[in-house]
Design a protein around this motif. Structure first.
Motif: not given
Length: 148
Positions: A53-54, A56-58, A60-61, A73
């Motif tokens: 999850e972290p 993926e968040r990174k 996507n940011s 990505q």
């Protein structure tokens, strides 16, 4: 912490039996919920959901206007599949990912700390041969002074 190499087989449905030594930890760490995605090296990455999850968040940011970032990505997030260990400790490797990594029957699961890599066994053997040849080519500068 995942470490070690396990020679395994995919069954006829494309399921991988997770080695018993990892099952309890995966159930306690993530209730058996995993993410499988593509890696640029043509292997698959298997993450416990909380570890993924972290990342993926990174990803996507990051700006999707940078073509290299966008490609990464697409590769990592676009190919990510949610899977779960079944009651027998198996996980279904999705067909598109099996095709991407060239996985047939004989595979190698490699512990990499917070994740696993899943390789076609023949590809893994070639990679290990290349790793042994590295001795002849010298040590990369970032390993200068590193000792085992």
């Amino acid at each position: 912490m995942f470490r070690g190499v396990a020679q395994l087989n995919l069954d006829s449905k494309g399921r991988l039996a997770m080695p018993a030594r990892y099952r309890d930890g995966l159930h306690s760490q993530c209730e058996g919920k995993l993410i499988i995605t593509a890696d640029p090296s043509r292997c698959l990455l298997i993450y416990p959901l909380p570890e993924w999850e972290p990342i993926e968040r990174k990803l996507n940011s990051l700006s999707s206007f940078n073509p290299k970032t966008r490609t990464l990505q697409r590769l990592l997030v676009g190919n990510a599949h949610d899977v779960e260990l079944d009651s027998a400790g198996r996980v279904l490797v999705p067909p598109p990912l099996r095709q991407f990594a060239g996985l047939e029957k004989n595979v190698v699961l490699v512990g990499q700390g917070n994740k696993f890599e899943l390789w076609d066994a023949q590809q893994w053997d070639r990679l290990m041969e290349e790793a042994l040849a590295f001795r002849e080519g010298g040590i990369p500068p970032e390993l200068d002074g590193f000792s085992l």
